[in-house]
Design a protein around this motif. Structure first.
Motif, PDB file in Angstrom:
ATOM      1  N   TYR A  37       0.832  -1.201   0.000  1.00 35.70           N
ATOM      2  CA  TYR A  37       0.000   0.000   0.000  1.00 35.70           C
ATOM      3  C   TYR A  37       0.868   1.252   0.000  1.00 35.70           C
ATOM      4  N   ARG A  38       0.430   2.246  -0.780  1.00 39.75           N
ATOM      5  CA  ARG A  38       1.049   3.568  -0.803  1.00 39.75           C
ATOM      6  C   ARG A  38      -0.064   4.614  -0.806  1.00 39.75           C
ATOM      7  N   PHE A  39       0.020   5.561   0.129  1.00 35.44           N
ATOM      8  CA  PHE A  39      -0.897   6.693   0.144  1.00 35.44           C
ATOM      9  C   PHE A  39      -0.090   7.957   0.420  1.00 35.44           C
ATOM     10  N   SER A  40      -0.348   9.002  -0.386  1.00 35.59           N
ATOM     11  CA  SER A  40       0.401  10.248  -0.252  1.00 35.59           C
ATOM     12  C   SER A  40      -0.332  11.302   0.555  1.00 35.59           C
ATOM     13  N   THR A  41      -1.550  10.995   0.973  1.00 31.35           N
ATOM     14  CA  THR A  41      -2.316  11.885   1.841  1.00 31.35           C
ATOM     15  C   THR A  41      -3.058  11.033   2.862  1.00 31.35           C
ATOM     16  N   PRO A  42      -3.398  11.597   4.016  1.00 34.07           N
ATOM     17  CA  PRO A  42      -4.222  10.845   4.970  1.00 34.07           C
ATOM     18  C   PRO A  42      -5.531  10.416   4.319  1.00 34.07           C
ATOM     19  N   LEU A  43      -6.070   9.275   4.759  1.00 34.96           N
ATOM     20  CA  LEU A  43      -7.239   8.717   4.093  1.00 34.96           C
ATOM     21  C   LEU A  43      -8.046   7.881   5.061  1.00 34.96           C
ATOM     22  N   ARG A  44      -9.358   8.014   4.972  1.00 34.39           N
ATOM     23  CA  ARG A  44     -10.268   7.127   5.679  1.00 34.39           C
ATOM     24  C   ARG A  44     -10.994   6.290   4.639  1.00 34.39           C
ATOM     25  N   TYR A  45     -10.930   4.954   4.769  1.00 39.82           N
ATOM     26  CA  TYR A  45     -11.577   4.085   3.794  1.00 39.82           C
ATOM     27  C   TYR A  45     -13.087   4.291   3.824  1.00 39.82           C
ATOM     28  N   ASP A  46     -13.698   4.296   2.649  1.00 42.86           N
ATOM     29  CA  ASP A  46     -15.119   4.572   2.535  1.00 42.86           C
ATOM     30  C   ASP A  46     -15.996   3.417   3.012  1.00 42.86           C
ATOM     31  N   LYS A  47     -15.483   2.186   2.917  1.00 40.79           N
ATOM     32  CA  LYS A  47     -16.309   1.040   3.283  1.00 40.79           C
ATOM     33  C   LYS A  47     -15.541   0.083   4.184  1.00 40.79           C
ATOM     34  N   THR A  48     -16.297  -0.669   4.944  1.00 40.87           N
ATOM     35  CA  THR A  48     -15.702  -1.646   5.849  1.00 40.87           C
ATOM     36  C   THR A  48     -15.231  -2.865   5.055  1.00 40.87           C
ATOM     37  N   GLN A  49     -14.017  -3.299   5.339  1.00 42.40           N
ATOM     38  CA  GLN A  49     -13.461  -4.479   4.688  1.00 42.40           C
ATOM     39  C   GLN A  49     -13.571  -5.685   5.619  1.00 42.40           C
ATOM     40  N   THR A  50     -13.669  -6.870   5.027  1.00 44.21           N
ATOM     41  CA  THR A  50     -13.548  -8.093   5.802  1.00 44.21           C
ATOM     42  C   THR A  50     -12.164  -8.663   5.542  1.00 44.21           C
ATOM     43  N   LEU A  51     -11.347  -8.705   6.577  1.00 45.22           N
ATOM     44  CA  LEU A  51      -9.959  -9.135   6.439  1.00 45.22           C
ATOM     45  C   LEU A  51      -9.788 -10.544   6.981  1.00 45.22           C
ATOM     46  N   ALA A  52      -9.007 -11.341   6.273  1.00 43.49           N
ATOM     47  CA  ALA A  52      -8.667 -12.683   6.720  1.00 43.49           C
ATOM     48  C   ALA A  52      -7.537 -12.596   7.747  1.00 43.49           C
ATOM     49  N   PRO A  53      -7.265 -13.692   8.467  1.00 48.56           N
ATOM     50  CA  PRO A  53      -6.085 -13.697   9.341  1.00 48.56           C
ATOM     51  C   PRO A  53      -4.856 -13.233   8.559  1.00 48.56           C
ATOM     52  N   GLY A  54      -4.069 -12.346   9.155  1.00 48.90           N
ATOM     53  CA  GLY A  54      -2.922 -11.799   8.430  1.00 48.90           C
ATOM     54  C   GLY A  54      -2.090 -10.882   9.298  1.00 48.90           C
ATOM     55  N   VAL A  55      -1.098 -10.256   8.665  1.00 48.39           N
ATOM     56  CA  VAL A  55      -0.224  -9.314   9.358  1.00 48.39           C
ATOM     57  C   VAL A  55      -0.053  -8.076   8.490  1.00 48.39           C
ATOM     58  N   VAL A  56      -0.096  -6.904   9.112  1.00 49.67           N
ATOM     59  CA  VAL A  56       0.119  -5.632   8.433  1.00 49.67           C
ATOM     60  C   VAL A  56       1.311  -4.947   9.083  1.00 49.67           C
TER      61      VAL A  56
END
Length: 305
Positions: A37-56
């Motif tokens: 992921y790359r974002f050049s400005t602050p951001l709030r996601y518009d929709k809720t995601q369903t995430l699988a087990p993982g690491v960020v």
């Protein structure tokens, strides 16, 4: 935590991700479940995601994630570990054009999670009944180092088939050998049920192309349907039908990347009821319709894959 201890692998991994995440937003790796992921400005996601087990792992900038009733904040000194499938609302808190938000996100295959929990069960600390299966932990230098080896291993077909799976297993072991990780599963429950749940996972992986339901899977491992569904989620971190859906999507993704097949043919080969159902589920997981996703991923990969 010793900042100097992780500065070199952190900087190396940051450079690798910056080189791969050249566009704004999400960039998928050819390795399934691995994305940047790359974002050049602050951001709030518009929709809720369903995430699988993982690491960020955030490599630059800061982010917060609302997971149910809790909100977790993390930056380049910490990582988010998702021990169970969860609904997530994410906000990129700190990012700029000169210093963009950079992160790597990898799904943790549930079958490998179960295998690793079984291997670590006897040595695991007693679980904290009040802890959440999703948590923020300090960045482990060994995890960062493993990712710096994983990314190059995903660039070449032979390395993807031989080296990359070993590194993924190493990352899972490193992540789960912590006091915080013991909260993800009750070790006693895993020892009682993991063998049968793993057997059910293997059945799904072998027969995902045909219709499967809870009753058949439960019967195959000598459990009642309700007990099987509850135990599968407890041990694997997601529902059995979600594991089936994800197995089908993984296989469909591989067929699309191999080329030469339309979405309808891929849907039929991987057990989906219809092309429309397949396209809907594929877009929900990967963020783009099948054909568009395949084109985007092919254009973003190194030539020697």
């Amino acid at each position: 935590m010793n900042t100097d201890a992780v500065s070199t692998p952190l900087a190396r991994l940051r450079g690798m991700v910056a080189a791969r995440a050249v566009n704004e937003g999400r960039t998928d790796s050819i390795w399934p479940g691995l994305r940047y992921y790359r974002f050049s400005t602050p951001l709030r996601y518009d929709k809720t995601q369903t995430l699988a087990p993982g690491v960020v792992i955030v490599l630059q900038g800061r982010k917060s994630a609302r997971l149910g009733a809790i909100t977790l904040a993390y930056d380049d000194m910490s990582c988010l570990v998702l021990g169970a499938e969860t609904r997530c609302e994410g906000t990129v808190v700190e990012a700029s054009a000169g210093r963009p938000y950079l992160a790597i996100h990898m799904d943790l295959p549930p079958d490998l999670l179960v295998k690793t929990f079984v291997a670590l069960a006897d040595a695991a600390p007693a679980p904290d009944a009040q802890a959440s299966p999703n948590y923020v932990a300090p960045v482990d230098e060994r995890v960062l180092d493993a990712f710096t080896r994983l990314l190059p291993a995903t660039d070449h077909a032979i390395d993807r088939a031989t080296i990359a799976p070993l590194i993924v297993e190493e990352i899972i072991v490193r992540l789960l050998r912590s006091v915080a990780a013991s909260a993800i599963r009750d070790a006693a429950a895993i020892k009682r049920s993991a063998a049968r749940i793993h057997q059910a996972m293997q059945l799904i992986q072998q027969h995902f192309r045909r219709p499967l339901d809870i009753a058949e899977l439960a019967g195959a491992v000598a459990m009642s349907p309700s007990h099987f569904a509850h135990t599968f989620r407890e041990v694997a971190g997601l529902a059995p039908m979600h594991f089936l859906r994800n197995t089908r999507l993984d296989a469909a993704r591989a067929l699309l990347l191999a080329g030469g097949r339309r979405a309808g043919e891929v849907a039929a080969l991987t057990g989906f009821d219809s092309a429309a159902h397949f396209t809907r589920e594929f877009k929900r997981r990967y963020g783009a319709p099948p054909a568009q996703y395949a084109r985007q991923l092919a254009s973003s990969q190194p030539q020697s894959i």
